[in-house]
Motif scaffolding. Sequence first.
Motif, short mmCIF file in Angstrom:
data_model
loop_
_atom_site.label_atom_id
_atom_site.label_comp_id
_atom_site.label_asym_id
_atom_site.label_seq_id
_atom_site.Cartn_x
_atom_site.Cartn_y
_atom_site.Cartn_z
N ASN A 1 13.68 89.32 4.33
CA ASN A 1 13.63 88.20 5.26
C ASN A 1 14.99 87.57 5.56
O ASN A 1 15.08 86.37 5.81
CB ASN A 1 12.69 87.11 4.72
CG ASN A 1 11.25 87.58 4.70
OD1 ASN A 1 10.82 88.31 5.57
ND2 ASN A 1 10.51 87.16 3.69
N VAL A 2 16.05 88.35 5.54
CA VAL A 2 17.35 87.78 5.87
C VAL A 2 17.48 87.66 7.39
O VAL A 2 16.72 88.26 8.15
CB VAL A 2 18.50 88.64 5.31
CG1 VAL A 2 18.46 88.63 3.79
CG2 VAL A 2 18.44 90.08 5.84
N THR A 3 18.47 86.87 7.82
CA THR A 3 18.67 86.63 9.24
C THR A 3 18.86 87.94 10.00
O THR A 3 19.47 88.89 9.50
CB THR A 3 19.89 85.72 9.45
OG1 THR A 3 20.13 85.58 10.85
CG2 THR A 3 21.13 86.29 8.79
N SER A 4 18.37 87.96 11.23
CA SER A 4 18.48 89.17 12.04
C SER A 4 19.93 89.50 12.37
O SER A 4 20.26 90.66 12.70
CB SER A 4 17.68 89.01 13.34
OG SER A 4 18.16 87.90 14.09
N ASP A 5 20.82 88.51 12.28
CA ASP A 5 22.24 88.76 12.53
C ASP A 5 22.81 89.78 11.54
O ASP A 5 23.82 90.43 11.84
CB ASP A 5 23.05 87.46 12.40
CG ASP A 5 22.67 86.44 13.46
OD1 ASP A 5 22.19 86.85 14.52
OD2 ASP A 5 22.86 85.23 13.21
N ALA A 6 22.18 89.90 10.39
CA ALA A 6 22.69 90.83 9.38
C ALA A 6 22.59 92.27 9.85
O ALA A 6 23.45 93.10 9.52
CB ALA A 6 21.93 90.66 8.07
N ALA A 7 21.58 92.58 10.62
CA ALA A 7 21.40 93.93 11.17
C ALA A 7 21.51 95.01 10.10
O ALA A 7 22.17 96.04 10.27
CB ALA A 7 22.42 94.18 12.29
N GLY A 8 20.89 94.75 8.94
CA GLY A 8 20.89 95.72 7.86
C GLY A 8 22.12 95.70 6.99
O GLY A 8 22.23 96.50 6.06
N ARG A 9 23.05 94.79 7.27
CA ARG A 9 24.27 94.69 6.47
C ARG A 9 24.10 93.62 5.39
O ARG A 9 23.30 92.70 5.52
CB ARG A 9 25.47 94.33 7.36
CG ARG A 9 25.79 95.40 8.39
CD ARG A 9 26.81 94.90 9.40
NE ARG A 9 26.26 93.80 10.20
CZ ARG A 9 26.94 93.18 11.16
NH1 ARG A 9 28.19 93.55 11.43
NH2 ARG A 9 26.39 92.20 11.84
N TRP A 10 24.92 93.74 4.34
CA TRP A 10 24.92 92.75 3.27
C TRP A 10 25.89 91.61 3.59
O TRP A 10 26.90 91.81 4.26
CB TRP A 10 25.34 93.40 1.95
CG TRP A 10 24.32 94.33 1.37
CD1 TRP A 10 24.22 95.67 1.60
CD2 TRP A 10 23.26 94.00 0.47
NE1 TRP A 10 23.16 96.21 0.89
CE2 TRP A 10 22.55 95.20 0.19
CE3 TRP A 10 22.84 92.82 -0.13
CZ2 TRP A 10 21.46 95.24 -0.67
CZ3 TRP A 10 21.75 92.86 -0.99
CH2 TRP A 10 21.07 94.06 -1.25
N LEU A 11 25.56 90.44 3.08
CA LEU A 11 26.44 89.29 3.24
C LEU A 11 27.77 89.55 2.54
O LEU A 11 27.80 90.04 1.41
CB LEU A 11 25.77 88.05 2.64
CG LEU A 11 26.41 86.70 2.98
CD1 LEU A 11 26.18 86.36 4.45
CD2 LEU A 11 25.79 85.60 2.11
N GLN A 12 28.87 89.22 3.20
CA GLN A 12 30.20 89.56 2.68
C GLN A 12 31.11 88.36 2.44
O GLN A 12 32.09 88.48 1.69
CB GLN A 12 30.90 90.50 3.65
CG GLN A 12 30.21 91.84 3.84
CD GLN A 12 30.32 92.75 2.63
OE1 GLN A 12 31.16 92.57 1.77
NE2 GLN A 12 29.44 93.74 2.55
#
Length: 511
Positions: free
Chosen positions: A459-470
Motif C-alpha cells: 500500500n505504498v504511494t503510487s509515486d513509488a512505481a515499484g521502487r523503494w524509498l531512498q
Amino acid sequence: MKKILRTLSIMLIVVLASCSKLDINVNPVQPVTTEANLRLPAILGNMAYHIYSQARFTSYHSLYLNSRYNSSNNGYTAPLVHWNYTLAQRIGAWRWHYFDVGSNCLGMIERAERDGANNYKGVGKIVLAFSYLTATDVFGDMPYTEAYTGIYYPKYDTQDVVYAGVLSLLNEGIEALNSASSADPVMDSSADLIYGGDINKWKAFAEAVRARLLLHTASFEKNYDEVLAVTNAALAGFSDAMFRYAEAPSRDWETNMWGPDIPRPEWNFADITNVLESSVHTDFFMNYLTVNDPGLKYDPRLLKLTTPGVKGVYNGAMISEGLAVKNWPKDTPVPAMEDFAKLYNGYWTSDNSPQPYILKEELYFIKAEAAFYQNDRNTAFEAYREGIRLNMERLGVSAGEITGYLSSSKVKHDASELTVSDIMGQKYIAMYLQPESWVDMRRYKYSAKAYPGIYYPKNVTSDAAGRWLQRMPYDPQTEPIYNPRELERLGANARNWLFVPVWWAEKSQLN
C-alpha cells in the motif's frame, strides 16, 4: 543529571538566521558568546534529538515498525507507512542538523579557538562531522561548502563532497585533541555528557564515525582493508557513545523521545513525538526474532526490546497493511493491539532509555562485513558472533540464554557457513530503531540476498512505481521557501525525488 539536563532546556542557542542563509549573526558592537563548557551539553543533547528525529521515520522505512492503521489520510501514517510525504508539514531532522547541532558546534569551535581550548574545539569538530554524516545519509545533497558563510542561497553540494568534508572535520577534530593539554579549560562530566572529558574516547569515537562512513562506499571504492584498519583502531579505545537521560524523569526535557510519556519539549516541534502507541512490529522483523527451535521459540532479545502483550503473544503485521481485517488470511482470527508486543518500556523505548550515537556492537558488525568481503571468513565469523554477544549482554540477556541462542539454528557455528545475510540480519536486530539500518538496506538495494524474507509493501504511494524509498524530503517549511532555486536545479520538487537513490546507494555494487 536533572541539573545537567535543565541546561539543555535553557541553553538552546537562538540563531538569528533563516534556514537557507545558514549563517550566524553577530552584533559587532556587543558580540554574544558562550563559554564552550556551557554550550557542549546542549550540543550533545541536540545531537540525540537529531538522531531521534531521523529514527522516528527510518524505523518504519527500514521495516522494524508498522502503523496499525491502513489509511494514508493520517498525517503520521502517510509518511511512516505509505511513503507519502505530501502531507508532511515539517521534517525536523534538517533543522536539527543545521541549527540545533551545527550552528552551536561552530559557535563553540569559534569560542574554543579564542580561549585556546583544543579539547572543546576537537569535540566540536567531531560532533559536527557526525551530524553532517547522519543528515546527508537521509537527505543526500545538502549545503556544505557554502553553509554558514552568509550566502543567502547556498548551493547543495553532492554527497561525495559532503563526505569529503566529514572526513576533513574528523581529521581536524583529532588533530585538535592531539594538541590538547592541561592548559585547556576543564572539560568534565558536567560539560561532556558522553565521555566525561576523556579525549581518548572522543578520538576513538571519531574513528568509529570514519569506519561507518567508509563502509558506505567500500563496495565501489574497494577499500575494505581500510575499513578493517579504521574499525580496529576505533575498537582499540572505544566506549559506547550514548546520550543518557534522567533515571527518574519528571519533565519533558529529561525524557527520552521514544518513551511512553510521549514527551513534547517546549523547544521542540509537536510533530516530532513518537507514535508507538499505535504501531506494531512488522512480520518481517518478527521473523528475524523468531527461532522456533525446541525450547527456544523467540530470540531472548525480543523480551528486552518490548513489553509482552496481555496475551503473551508476538504477532507481526504485514508492511503497510496494518491491522485491517481484509489483510489477514482467511479463517485466521484478526488480532487486536493486545495480541502484539507493546513497543514501550523496552530497553530503548522507556522514558529513561539512553539514545545511542554509535555502539560497540555496530563496529563488530562493520568488521565482520568488511572481513567477509576480504574473504577473511575467520575474522568475519569471530566479529559476527562477538557483535551478537555484546548486543545480548547490553540488553540484559542472561549468560545461559546467550549460550543457548548462540547454539541455536539462528546463528552460524562455523566460519565456512557464514553468509552476508547472517551478518546483516544480526546487525539489523542489534541496530533496532537506529537510522543506520536504513542506510544498510539502501546499500544492499533492499536485496533478499542480504535480507531474506523482505518483500515490497502493498500500500505504498503510487509515486513509488515499484521502487523503494531512498531519501527523506527537504524541510517543507524552509527549503522550498528560502532556497527554491537549488531544489529546482536538483529536481527535488518532483514527486519521484524520494525514490532517486542517494550517491552511495546508486554506486553501490552490493545486492
